[in-house]
Design an enzyme around this catalytic site. Structure first.
Site, mmCIF file in Angstrom:
data_model
loop_
_atom_site.group_PDB
_atom_site.id
_atom_site.type_symbol
_atom_site.label_atom_id
_atom_site.label_comp_id
_atom_site.label_asym_id
_atom_site.label_seq_id
_atom_site.Cartn_x
_atom_site.Cartn_y
_atom_site.Cartn_z
ATOM 1 N N ASN A 151 4.332 5.869 0.598
ATOM 2 C CA ASN A 151 4.070 4.531 0.321
ATOM 3 C C ASN A 151 5.296 3.658 0.587
ATOM 4 O O ASN A 151 5.292 2.582 0.444
ATOM 5 C CB ASN A 151 3.138 4.305 -0.848
ATOM 6 C CG ASN A 151 3.679 4.963 -1.839
ATOM 7 O OD1 ASN A 151 3.845 6.350 -2.013
ATOM 8 N ND2 ASN A 151 4.261 4.154 -3.041
ATOM 9 N N SER A 199 -8.469 4.118 -1.895
ATOM 10 C CA SER A 199 -8.485 2.728 -2.639
ATOM 11 C C SER A 199 -8.779 1.694 -1.978
ATOM 12 O O SER A 199 -7.977 1.286 -0.960
ATOM 13 C CB SER A 199 -6.910 2.766 -3.248
ATOM 14 O OG SER A 199 -6.982 1.917 -4.171
ATOM 15 N N HIS A 201 -8.209 -1.726 -2.160
ATOM 16 C CA HIS A 201 -7.194 -2.907 -2.225
ATOM 17 C C HIS A 201 -6.028 -2.642 -1.178
ATOM 18 O O HIS A 201 -5.308 -3.487 -1.124
ATOM 19 C CB HIS A 201 -6.728 -3.261 -3.637
ATOM 20 C CG HIS A 201 -5.781 -2.226 -4.345
ATOM 21 N ND1 HIS A 201 -4.536 -2.315 -4.316
ATOM 22 C CD2 HIS A 201 -6.115 -0.826 -5.072
ATOM 23 C CE1 HIS A 201 -3.915 -1.237 -5.042
ATOM 24 N NE2 HIS A 201 -4.920 -0.542 -5.460
ATOM 25 N N THR A 237 -21.499 3.336 -15.944
ATOM 26 C CA THR A 237 -22.218 2.542 -14.953
ATOM 27 C C THR A 237 -21.426 2.031 -13.926
ATOM 28 O O THR A 237 -20.341 1.561 -13.815
ATOM 29 C CB THR A 237 -22.636 1.477 -15.885
ATOM 30 O OG1 THR A 237 -23.415 1.612 -16.858
ATOM 31 C CG2 THR A 237 -23.461 0.284 -15.161
ATOM 32 N N CYS A 329 5.599 -0.014 -8.630
ATOM 33 C CA CYS A 329 5.778 0.162 -9.850
ATOM 34 C C CYS A 329 7.194 0.339 -10.253
ATOM 35 O O CYS A 329 7.665 0.306 -11.490
ATOM 36 C CB CYS A 329 5.084 1.533 -10.320
ATOM 37 S SG CYS A 329 3.920 2.438 -9.100
HETATM 38 N N1 PLP Z 1 -1.220 6.828 -4.063
HETATM 39 C C1 PLP Z 1 -0.556 6.201 -3.319
HETATM 40 C C2 PLP Z 1 0.017 6.823 -2.090
HETATM 41 C C3 PLP Z 1 -0.603 4.708 -3.586
HETATM 42 O O1 PLP Z 1 0.346 4.092 -2.574
HETATM 43 C C4 PLP Z 1 -1.205 4.126 -4.418
HETATM 44 C C5 PLP Z 1 -0.889 2.767 -4.829
HETATM 45 O O2 PLP Z 1 -0.010 2.310 -5.098
HETATM 46 C C6 PLP Z 1 -2.004 5.138 -5.243
HETATM 47 C C7 PLP Z 1 -2.009 6.472 -5.090
HETATM 48 C C8 PLP Z 1 -2.688 4.378 -6.583
HETATM 49 O O3 PLP Z 1 -3.837 4.152 -6.092
HETATM 50 P P1 PLP Z 1 -4.572 2.711 -7.084
HETATM 51 O O4 PLP Z 1 -3.846 1.532 -6.989
HETATM 52 O O5 PLP Z 1 -5.901 2.679 -6.547
HETATM 53 O O6 PLP Z 1 -4.821 3.427 -8.552
#
Ligand code: PLP
Length: 378
Positions: A151, A199, A201, A237, A329
């Site tokens: 990422n 995920s 989003h 739920t 983060c």
């Molecule tokens: N793994 C990777 C490579 C990510 O980029 C992210 C999100 O930033 C996550 C895991 C975590 O995903 P989520 O935000 O859906 O918990």
């Protein structure tokens, strides 16, 4: 003031059609899917239709898809449940995994429950296949967690090769595919993998919803205990609207995959060339400038020594540009990115990640480069 959003690897804006659909569903389909009455059964059908759609898009069985709250929960579930249930000691990962993988593994290592080994990576963030093979201990069943695409720097690992290697060594393979589901095609009949994580989003769906794929040959006990939702695998739920939003986001993403990949790649290419022409002192991390060998949504850039990433991000933000220093983060604090320090230890140059979506334009890039030049000249 104009704002340009170039932080799509952190999250993407939800598609308007998806949020409209979810809003209508919130009003009309409020019944608990576990209720036996007709309203409840209607909610249940929405969930099962969503599961079938996702399974079809990934060429797998719907029984292998379990809805979760997103990437973090799916990664934690795979790691904690598989290691416990299969009584695994030998665990292999890389230093550039997301914290959703690294932290649960490091917790287990601290508790002396596992022996954790890090596979060698080069300065592009690519894992050494030879070292991985050496670490896969034939005497002992191993658990391997290697992400599909990083990422922060956009490096893509050959998960088909890794999956085959794991199979030959009877190892369990988990891949964090959060940055690639919805952006790359997947054929889960062809890929040897026990778990993947997704995920919504990250591809214009709602936040707080995702799924874990668990291969048919792998059996784990539930991560969350309680009600019998998700065939007893994930109690609680179900978030019906978000599940429907996730399925719709997957549908849109895969229907337009090639077109959007081409478009987003052209935006990334445009920014690379702009940097080369107008700010030649800028370098690109890892394989970022290699369009065929990196995530097309991510451009991770290394600026000349000038100020910290935090100062640069702060100045860009003031000028209307949203992007990240390393991961989302890490961008809020002054903590150095564990990914950048793993591939380029000791580098003092500030790193900034620009990440793109179908909503960006070349004009966004022109604006960003112009503002960066103002920051560097002032
Ligand atoms: N793994 C990777 C490579 C990510 O980029 C992210 C999100 O930033 C996550 C895991 C975590 O995903 P989520 O935000 O859906 O918990």
């Amino acid at each position: 003031m104009r704002r340009v959003y170039l932080d799509n690897a952190a999250t993407t804006p939800i598609d308007q059609d998806i949020s409209n659909m979810m809003f209508e569903m919130m009003k009309n389909n409020f019944a608990n899917p576990s209720s036996a009455h007709a309203d409840g059964r209607r909610s249940k059908i929405i969930i099962e239709d969503s599961r079938n759609k996702i399974a079809d898009l990934l060429n797998t069985n719907s029984g292998s898809i379990f809805f979760t709250s997103g990437g973090t929960e799916s990664d934690n579930m795979a790691i904690q449940c598989a290691i416990k249930d299969y009584n695994i000691r030998n665990v292999i990962t890389s230093r550039i995994e997301h914290h959703a993988v690294l932290y649960p593994l490091q917790d287990l290592e601290r508790q002396k429950k596992i022996k954790l080994s890090y596979v060698d990576i080069d300065d592009k963030g690519e894992i050494s296949k030879k070292h991985l093979e050496e670490l896969l201990n034939k005497q002992e069943k191993s658990f391997v967690s290697i992400m599909h695409a990083n990422n922060e720097i956009g490096t893509i690992q050959d998960i088909y090769f890794i999956g085959d290697l794991c199979m030959q060594h009877n190892a369990i393979f988990h891949s964090d595919t959060v940055q690639t589901i919805g952006h790359y095609p997947f054929d889960l009949q062809e890929l040897n993998v026990d778990f993947i994580a997704a995920s919504a989003h990250k591809f214009h769906g709602p936040k707080g919803i995702g799924f874990i794929y668990i291969s048919e040959k792998t059996t784990i006990s539930p991560f969350l205990r309680g009600g019998s939702q998700e065939r007893n695998m994930r109690a609680g739920t179900e978030n019906i609207y978000a599940i429907a939003g996730l399925a719709m986001a997957m549908d849109i993403a895969y229907a337009n995959l090639e077109k959007e990949k081409k478009y987003i790649t052209s935006i990334k290419d445009y920014m690379i060339n702009k940097f080369k022409q107008e700010m030649p002192a800028v370098n690109f991390y890892a394989n970022c400038a290699d369009l065929d060998n990196s995530l097309y949504t991510v451009l991770s850039v290394n600026f000349p020594e000038h100020a910290s990433s935090e100062m640069l991000l702060f100045n860009l933000d003031i000028k209307g540009i949203s992007c990240s220093g390393g991961s989302a983060c890490a961008s809020g604090g002054s903590k150095e990115s564990h990914v950048l320090s793993s591939i380029l230890p000791g580098s003092k140059r500030p790193g900034i990640r620009f990440s793109f979506s179908k909503n960006n334009t070349k004009d966004d890039i022109d604006y960003t480069i112009a503002k960066l030049k103002e920051i560097y000249i002032s």
